[in-house]
Design an enzyme around this catalytic site. Structure first.
Site, PDB file in Angstrom:
ATOM      1  N   LYS A  41       0.805  -1.219   0.000  1.00 59.91           N
ATOM      2  CA  LYS A  41       0.000   0.000   0.000  1.00 59.91           C
ATOM      3  C   LYS A  41       0.840   1.272   0.000  1.00 59.91           C
ATOM      4  O   LYS A  41       0.408   2.316  -0.479  1.00 59.91           O
ATOM      5  CB  LYS A  41      -0.928   0.006   1.220  1.00 59.91           C
ATOM      6  CG  LYS A  41      -2.049  -1.023   1.157  1.00 59.91           C
ATOM      7  CD  LYS A  41      -3.039  -0.686   0.065  1.00 59.91           C
ATOM      8  CE  LYS A  41      -4.238  -1.609   0.089  1.00 59.91           C
ATOM      9  NZ  LYS A  41      -5.204  -1.301  -0.993  1.00 59.91           N
ATOM     10  N   CYS A 436     -34.327 -21.704  32.754  1.00 60.67           N
ATOM     11  CA  CYS A 436     -32.907 -21.885  33.089  1.00 60.67           C
ATOM     12  C   CYS A 436     -32.592 -23.347  33.405  1.00 60.67           C
ATOM     13  O   CYS A 436     -31.558 -23.879  32.972  1.00 60.67           O
ATOM     14  CB  CYS A 436     -32.531 -21.000  34.273  1.00 60.67           C
ATOM     15  SG  CYS A 436     -32.797 -19.243  33.975  1.00 60.67           S
TER      16      CYS A 436
END
Length: 522
Positions: A41, A436
């Site tokens: 880059k 649960c």
């Protein structure tokens, strides 16, 4: 045919001090890299050309294609196998005119619109990302997440375009990336792009080899990768036989069930686990998770009381459980109640793979983004889904796991089959934490559902056929025990019901399951 499976994207700025780039590249190729993209880059044209020429010569020795990032001119100059274009680079149509016939052209994509354009442009492959947060690139677009990749892949159905995931991928999350990045139509990735894991190491050959081993294990039915392989047929009778076998195994093996659960129901969940014959440990501290993953049989994550310290433990516990290929049961309690819970659940499911997701209709509707059923806090309201069988099957396909939808009738799917269970009693809905404790039952059964008849752990193959039976077994154990408890003379209401439920869970017999189970397989 290009093999995109282990796709190296270079970045010389990431090299450890004193590490030679060309030596590092060659070692990575020796370790099993199948494609190399050279990315420069911040390099001028002359230096880029020199690096590309030397890289091309090394790749040619290993018969591995070299792809140039962005620069069509460099690709032409070095006779590279291909070029990779970003969304702001040269259009694919122009690059096709400039490059020799047969040149590979890949395109970076971050959204459905960009993927659809790549299909129109007839790209050879797409790089989908960023999958995970990454420090190797300044991100200008949102992180997609593993599950987001799976949703995008469906747009490639019917095309010859290959797909490579990119962004933050490394050995610790590779298996999760591969498993989760699959569409509802079973469209999977063709490869993964790796940057820092290979460029920032002093041992690129060993790291590449390790990544290749994970890829090979995924493709050859090892580990969590095989979680969508299920039995071709089930019947009510065969399911009950399997459930009975698993229930006996729970009592024989006394598996450790690690539970990060709702503070409101910790004691109830622990007592239910013990009653079934398993052993509970309620631990939330992140520092314990690696050690606990070595000894537990299954992990239950319940977000009922979602505090920051518990959340940190959930993230690490699921990651460690995946690494050691232990079943993870996930209960997204009240996920539709707040944006905070929605974001937390999304992050957890993108970080690790659940083997089973359990929720009521409202919770699963929120998870799936459906408005058909609403939730009020942790409860589901309304008349339910018009087609619950299709809904739960589709969620299981999307999440690549077993899904359990609890209610007056329970629906359980592996993405192919759906078990419809009609056991239970209204008193279950009148005690704290009934959802649960259902998670605790499922986790207890799933802990032994992936153990072979010879007693050896299946090393986490996590076949949904096994977890499918484990989830069914956990629900049946709870609901049948609830029926038996409700008939006792000492049960006068919710206050006396729970102790009786524990008693019935602890003495639940094979005969009771076989005689009372109300199950249909559709």
């Amino acid at each position: 045919m290009t093999d995109y499976s282990l796709y190296l994207v270079t970045g010389r700025e990431l090299l450890p001090h004193g590490q030679d780039y060309f030596n590092s590249l060659e070692q990575a190729l020796q370790g099993g890299v199948t494609v190399v993209q050279i990315r420069e880059k911040n390099t001028d044209t002359g230096e880029f050309l020199d690096v590309a020429l030397r890289s091309k010569a090394i790749c040619d020795r290993y018969h591995v294609p070299l792809i140039v990032n962005d620069r069509v001119d460099i690709a032409l100059a070095v006779q590279a196998a291909g070029v990779h274009l970003g969304q702001t680079d040269m259009p694919v149509s122009i690059a096709r005119k400039l490059l020799p016939q047969g040149t590979i052209i890949g395109v970076s994509c971050n959204s459905l619109q960009e993927l659809e354009q790549a299909v129109i442009d007839n790209a050879d492959y797409v790089g989908i990302g960023s999958v995970w947060s990454t420090t190797t690139k300044n991100l200008t677009k949102p992180v997609i997440g593993v599950r987001g990749v799976g949703e995008l892949l469906q747009s490639l159905d019917g095309t010859s375009i290959k797909a490579v995931a990119i962004g933050g991928i490394k050995s610790s999350n590779l298996l999760r990336t591969l498993h989760g990045s699959v569409s509802k139509t079973n469209h999977a990735l063709d490869g993964v792009a790796v940057v820092s894991e290979l460029m920032a190491t002093t041992r690129p050959r060993e790291v590449a080899s390790h990544l290749r081993d994970i890829l090979s294990a995924f493709r050859s039915s090892g580990s969590i990768s095989n979680a969508m392989s299920v039995r071709s047929e089930y019947s009510a009778e065969s399911v009950i036989d399997g459930v009975v076998q698993i229930g006996s195994c729970v009592k024989e093996r006394n598996p450790l069930i690690h539970q990060i659960t709702n503070n409101v129901s910790i004691a109830q969940s622990a007592n239910v686990t013990i009653a079934l014959g398993a052993s509970p440990i309620m631990a939330t501290t992140a520092q314990e998770m690696e050690d606990l993953s070595r000894i537990n049989g299954a992990l239950l994550v319940n977000i009922g009381t979602l505090v920051s310290t518990a959340y940190e433990g959930m993230v690490l516990a699921g990651t460690c459980a995946n690494a050691r290929q232990r079943p993870v049961v996930f209960d997204p309690v009240g996920v539709g109640a707040s944006r905070f819970r929605q974001n937390a659940v999304n992050n957890l499911l993108n970080t690790w793979q659940a083997g089973v997701i359990k929720g009521n209709a409202g919770e699963l509707a929120a998870l799936a983004g459906s408005n058909e059923v609403r939730s009020k806090g942790v409860d589901s309201v309304g008349s339910g889904f018009k087609d619950p069988v299709s809904f739960v099957r589709n969620v299981a396909r999307r999440e690549r796991c077993v899904v359990v939808m609890t209610g007056k009738t329970d629906y359980i799917s592996d993405g192919h089959h759906v078990a419809v269970l009609s056991n239970g009693h209204e008193l279950l809905g009148q005690i704290t934490g009934s959802g649960c404790i259902a998670g605790s039952c499922i986790a207890s059964y799933c802990a032994v559902a992936t153990i072979s008849e010879q007693g050896e752990d299946t090393k986490g193959k996590l076949a949904l056929g096994d977890l499918f039976l484990g989830a069914i077994g956990g629900i049946l154990a709870l609901t049948i025990s609830a029926e038996l408890a409700s008939m006792r003379e000492d049960v006068k209401g919710p206050g006396t019901f729970f102790p009786a439920l524990i008693d019935e869970l602890s003495t639940l017999s094979t005969r009771n399951i076989r005689e009372r189970a109300q199950i249909q397989i559709v």
